[in-house]
Design an enzyme around this catalytic site. Structure first.
Site, PDB file in Angstrom:
ATOM      1  N   GLU A 133       0.857  -1.199   0.000  1.00 47.56           N
ATOM      2  CA  GLU A 133       0.000   0.000   0.000  1.00 47.56           C
ATOM      3  C   GLU A 133       0.890   1.246   0.000  1.00 47.56           C
ATOM      4  O   GLU A 133       1.820   1.355   0.787  1.00 47.56           O
ATOM      5  CB  GLU A 133      -0.919  -0.037   1.231  1.00 47.56           C
ATOM      6  CG  GLU A 133      -1.690   1.223   1.513  1.00 47.56           C
ATOM      7  CD  GLU A 133      -2.600   1.678   0.378  1.00 47.56           C
ATOM      8  OE1 GLU A 133      -3.433   0.893  -0.079  1.00 47.56           O
ATOM      9  OE2 GLU A 133      -2.442   2.840  -0.070  1.00 47.56           O
ATOM     10  N   GLY A 161      -8.518   0.273  -7.063  1.00 45.29           N
ATOM     11  CA  GLY A 161      -9.681   1.133  -7.293  1.00 45.29           C
ATOM     12  C   GLY A 161     -10.446   0.681  -8.524  1.00 45.29           C
ATOM     13  O   GLY A 161     -10.125  -0.353  -9.120  1.00 45.29           O
ATOM     14  N   ASP A 200     -21.773   3.239  -9.307  1.00 42.98           N
ATOM     15  CA  ASP A 200     -20.318   3.294  -9.455  1.00 42.98           C
ATOM     16  C   ASP A 200     -19.842   3.995 -10.726  1.00 42.98           C
ATOM     17  O   ASP A 200     -18.655   4.304 -10.844  1.00 42.98           O
ATOM     18  CB  ASP A 200     -19.746   1.863  -9.484  1.00 42.98           C
ATOM     19  CG  ASP A 200     -19.608   1.265  -8.093  1.00 42.98           C
ATOM     20  OD1 ASP A 200     -20.143   1.856  -7.137  1.00 42.98           O
ATOM     21  OD2 ASP A 200     -18.970   0.207  -7.973  1.00 42.98           O
ATOM     22  N   HIS A 259     -28.670  -7.616  26.904  1.00 40.68           N
ATOM     23  CA  HIS A 259     -27.491  -8.275  27.463  1.00 40.68           C
ATOM     24  C   HIS A 259     -27.633  -9.786  27.326  1.00 40.68           C
ATOM     25  O   HIS A 259     -28.711 -10.308  27.571  1.00 40.68           O
ATOM     26  CB  HIS A 259     -27.362  -7.906  28.939  1.00 40.68           C
ATOM     27  CG  HIS A 259     -26.236  -8.619  29.617  1.00 40.68           C
ATOM     28  ND1 HIS A 259     -24.921  -8.243  29.432  1.00 40.68           N
ATOM     29  CD2 HIS A 259     -26.230  -9.692  30.451  1.00 40.68           C
ATOM     30  CE1 HIS A 259     -24.144  -9.054  30.141  1.00 40.68           C
ATOM     31  NE2 HIS A 259     -24.913  -9.947  30.765  1.00 40.68           N
TER      32      HIS A 259
END
Ligand code: FAD
Length: 610
Positions: free
Chosen positions: A337, A403, A443, A589
C-alpha cells in the site's frame, strides 16, 4: 401412487405463498431434489424441491397465483400411473380449497385447466398496467445496467407502475451479486471457519488430526450463492413487470437507447434514461491484467487452485478482504500500500489495529511502499517495491486492487455528447447528466456539487448500498415524489476482514484538522462479556461526538460482527440521537451492541464496565 405436492410452509409466519414460476412443465420428468417451482412468501422467493421422482402430471396452481399453505399445487405420477389420466382426474375436481382470498393473476396454465373452480380475482398489477399513462415513448424509463443501481431503479420503477426496461450485458445483479459483495463474503466466511479450526479448535475443546481444505468446494459454494441471487432478481423483475433485455445498451441521445445483442440491434425511446453501468477494476499502469498471473478481484474469486504466494497491491476494503481470505486458507500473502495505513480511509486507530492483527496472522504488510516494477517471470510475477520498505517480492499471483474505473466506453454514442469526467459519467448533486432526462447513478458516476454547497472532499463512495439508495431516490423523484438528498457525509462502510471494520462519518484526524471540539468514547471488546464468550475480544467501538451538543460525528469500529452493529448508529445518526440518548437506550445483554452504549458512556463518565 400419485404424489400430491402442496404449498409448503417455508417460514414460521408463512400462511400463504405465490407460485412465481414453474421450472417444469406438465408431462416432464422430475427427479428428487430438482427445483420444481419458485415460491414467494411474504419474506423471500425460494425454490421448492421435488421430494419424489416421476412425471409432473398436473399443475393445479398457475404462475402468479397465491394460495394458502397446504393447498394442492401439483401432482407427480410416481409409478406406472398414466399422467394423462391423473391430469384428467385432478382437473375435474373442485379446487377452491386453499386459494388465498388475495389471489393474484391467472396464468396460462390456469386457462389450460378450465374446470378448476378457483376463486381467482383479477390481478392488481394487470389492472394497474391498463391504467398506466401512455406517452409517445416506448418506455417511461430505460435503465442501462442491472447491478444494485440498475436493478433497484428498475424494480422501484415497476413498483411505481412505470413502464420500464432494464438492459444488462452480462448478469443481473451486477458486480455486487456476481463478483463483489456477496461471493466475497461467502469466501471470507469459509476462510474464517478454516482459520478458526486451525488456530482455535483446541481452545474450544475440539481436537482432530487431519484438516483438509477443498478449495474448489469453497469457490463452488460462493458461485452457487451468486447464481441463486442473480435468479432472484429475474423473479423480482417478473413480479414488478420490469421488461428485461440481455445485451449492450447504448445511449444514442436524450430519450433514445440502442440495444445490441446476438439477435441484432433494436432502438427504444424513453421519457427518462438512467445510466447505471457500474465500474471495473483499474489496472496498475504498465501492467495490464492477463487473468492468470496479474488479476482482478473477479479472477481472485474463481482461482483454479489455492496460490502458494499471493501479492495484493492496494489495501482498501477489497485488497484487505482478499488478504484475509487467502491467508486464512493457507496462502503466503503480501499486501503493498502506497499510503501510510491499511484501509487508508478509516480512522487511524482502526487501521493500526488491523495492521497488528494482520501482522500476527503472518500477512506481510508493506505500507508507504510503491510498486515500481512488475515483471512476469516463470511461474509468476516479480514486484520491485520502493519507499519505506524497498524489496523484491516474487509471487505466483498478483491481485491488483487499486480502485475502479467507470464502464463508460461505448455507453453513449459519440453523437450523444454525454459529458464524462475521469472515466465516469459526470452528474450534478441530483444525478443529472448534461443531457435532458438522462440520469446516472452508482459506481459509474462522478458527482459534482454546486460550488456554494462546499461538498469538496467527499468523493462518490462506490458501494452497493449507495448505488441502491441513489437508484430508489432518482426513480421516486422521476415519479414526482419529494425526496431528501442523500447525506454523503454519513455513508456507512464495512470491510469484512477478521476482525471486521465498520464506520460512518468523520475520522478523528479529519475532525481535529477541522478544529472541531470533540469528545471520544472508546470501549474495547476485551471488556465485553459477549465478546469473551465468543472468543473474539480483538477490537473496539470508538464513537466521536460534538463536545457541546453530543451530536454523533463519527463511528469507528473494529471487531467480530461490527458490521452488524453499525446500522444502530446509522439510525441514531439519521434520527439525530445524542450521546445521552444512545446511553439511555436499553441495549440487550449479553450482546456486542452493549459496547456501543458503553462507548457512548465513556466520554461522559457513565460507562459501567470500564
Ligand atoms: P455494477 O454492480 O457494476 O453493475 C453495473 C452493471 O451494468 C453490470 O452488471 C454490467 O454488466 C452492466 N453494464 C455495464 N455497461 C453496460 C452496457 N453498456 N449495457 C448493458 N449493461 C451494462 N460494496 C458494498 O457495499 N459492500 C461490499 O461488501 C462490497 N464488496 C465488494 C467486493 C468486490 C470484490 C468488489 C469488486 C466490489 C464490492 N463492492 C461492495 C462494491 C459494489 O459491488 C459496487 O459498489 C456495486 O456493485 C455498484 O453497483 P452498480 O449498479 O453501480 O454497478
Amino acid at each position: 401412487m400419485p404424489s400430491e405436492i402442496t404449498m409448503p410452509q417455508l417460514s414460521d409466519t408463512m400462511t400463504e405463498g405465490t407460485v412465481v414460476k414453474w421450472n417444469k412443465k406438465e408431462g416432464e420428468k422430475v427427479k428428487v431434489g430438482e427445483e420444481l417451482a419458485d415460491v414467494e412468501t411474504d419474506k423471500a422467493t425460494m425454490p421448492m424441491e421435488a421430494f419424489e421422482s416421476g412425471t409432473l402430471a398436473f399443475i393445479a396452481v398457475p404462475e402468479g397465483e397465491k394460495v394458502k399453505v397446504g393447498a394442492l399445487l401439483a401432482v407427480i405420477a410416481t409409478g406406472k400411473e398414466d399422467p394423462g389420466e391423473i391430469k384428467k382426474q385432478y382437473a375435474s375436481r373442485p379446487a377452491s380449497v386453499g386459494v388465498a382470498s388475495a389471489a393474484v393473476g391467472r396464468g396460462p396454465a390456469a386457462e389450460a385447466a378450465p374446470t378448476m373452480q378457483t376463486t381467482v380475482k383479477s390481478s392488481p398489477q394487470a389492472t394497474a398496467k391498463a391504467e398506466k399513462p401512455k406517452t409517445s415513448y416506448n418506455f417511461d424509463i430505460v435503465v442501462i445496467g442491472g447491478g444494485p443501481a440498475g436493478y433497484a431503479a428498475a424494480i422501484r420503477a415497476g413498483q411505481l407502475k412505470k413502464r420500464v426496461l432494464c438492459i444488462e450485458k452480462e448478469n443481473l445483479g451486477g458486480t455486487c451479486l456476481n463478483w463483489g459483495c456477496i461471493p466475497t463474503k461467502a469466501l471470507l466466511e469459509d476462510g474464517a471457519f478454516v482459520l478458526k479450526m486451525r488456530t482455535e479448535a483446541a481452545a474450544h475443546g475440539v481436537a482432530f488430526s487431519d484438516l483438509r481444505v477443498d478449495f474448489s468446494k469453497i469457490v463452488g459454494r460462493s458461485r452457487t450463492i451468486a447464481d441463486k441471487l442473480k435468479n432472484g432478481i429475474g423473479h423480482l423483475f417478473k413480479k414488478y413487470e420490469v421488461k428485461h433485455e440481455m445485451g449492450m445498451g447504448q445511449l444514442l441521445g436524450p430519450h433514445q437507447v440502442r440495444l445490441t445483442n446476438k439477435e441484432g440491434t433494436k432502438d427504444f425511446t424513453a421519457e427518462h434514461i438512467v445510466l447505471a453501468a457500474g465500474a471495473r477494476a483499474t489496472e496498475l499502469p504498465g501492467s495490464p491484467f492477463d487473468g492468470q498471473t496479474i488479476i482482478t478481484s473477479r479472477e481472485a474469486m474463481t482461482l483454479p487452485k489455492l496460490p502458494k504466494r499471493l501479492a495484493i497491491v492496494g489495501a482498501g476494503a477489497i485488497g484487505c478482504e482478499f488478504a484475509d481470505i487467502y491467508s486464512a486458507l493457507g496462502s503466503e500473502v503480501t499486501v503493498v500500500e502506497m499510503l501510510p495505513h491499511l484501509l487508508p480511509n478509516e480512522d487511524e486507530d482502526v487501521s493500526i489495529m488491523l495492521e497488528r492483527i494482520f501482522n500476527r496472522r503472518g500477512i506481510k504488510v508493506f505500507l508507504k511502499t510503491k510498486t515500481e516494477k512488475v515483471e512476469k517471470i516463470s511461474g509468476g510475477v516479480r514486484l520491485t517495491l520502493s519507499g519505506e520498505k524497498p524489496a523484491t517480492v516474487e509471487v505466483d499471483i498478483l491481485l491488483v486492487a487499486i480502485g475502479v474505473t467507470g464502464n463508460v466506453e461505448n455507453l453513449a454514442a459519440p453523437a450523444a455528447k454525454l459529458e464524462l469526467f475521469k472515466n465516469r459519467v459526470k452528474v450534478d448533486d441530483k444525478y443529472k447528466t448534461n443531457l435532458e432526462n438522462v440520469w446516472a447513478i452508482g459506481d459509474c458516476i462522478s458527482m459534482h456539487w454546486p460550488e456554494q454547497m462546499a461538498m469538496g472532499g467527499y468523493r462518490h463512495p462506490d458501494l452497493a448500498h449507495v448505488a441502491h439508495h441513489e437508484a430508489v431516490l432518482i426513480v421516486e423523484r422521476i415519479a414526482g415524489h419529494e425526496r431528501e438528498d442523500i447525506d454523503y457525509k454519513n455513508i456507512p462502510a464495512c470491510t469484512y476482514t477478521h476482525p471486521q471494520v465498520a464506520s460512518m462519518g468523520a475520522t478523528e484526524k479529519k475532525l481535529r484538522e477541522q478544529g472541531r471540539e470533540i469528545r471520544i468514547g472508546k470501549f474495547p471488546f476485551a471488556a465485553s462479556g459477549r465478546a469473551m464468550a465468543s472468543g473474539e475480544t480483538d477490537g473496539f467501538v470508538k464513537l466521536i461526538f460534538d463536545a457541546k451538543f453530543g451530536e454523533l460525528l463519527g463511528v469507528h469500529m473494529i471487531g467480530e460482527n461490527v458490521t452488524e452493529l453499525l446500522s444502530e448508529l446509522v439510525l441514531a445518526r439519521k434520527l439525530e440521537a445524542t450521546e445521552e440518548e444512545i446511553i439511555d437506550a436499553i441495549h440487550p445483554h449479553p450482546t456486542l451492541s452493549e459496547a456501543i452504549m458503553e462507548a457512548a458512556g465513556v466520554g461522559v463518565g457513565r460507562a459501567i464496565h470500564l
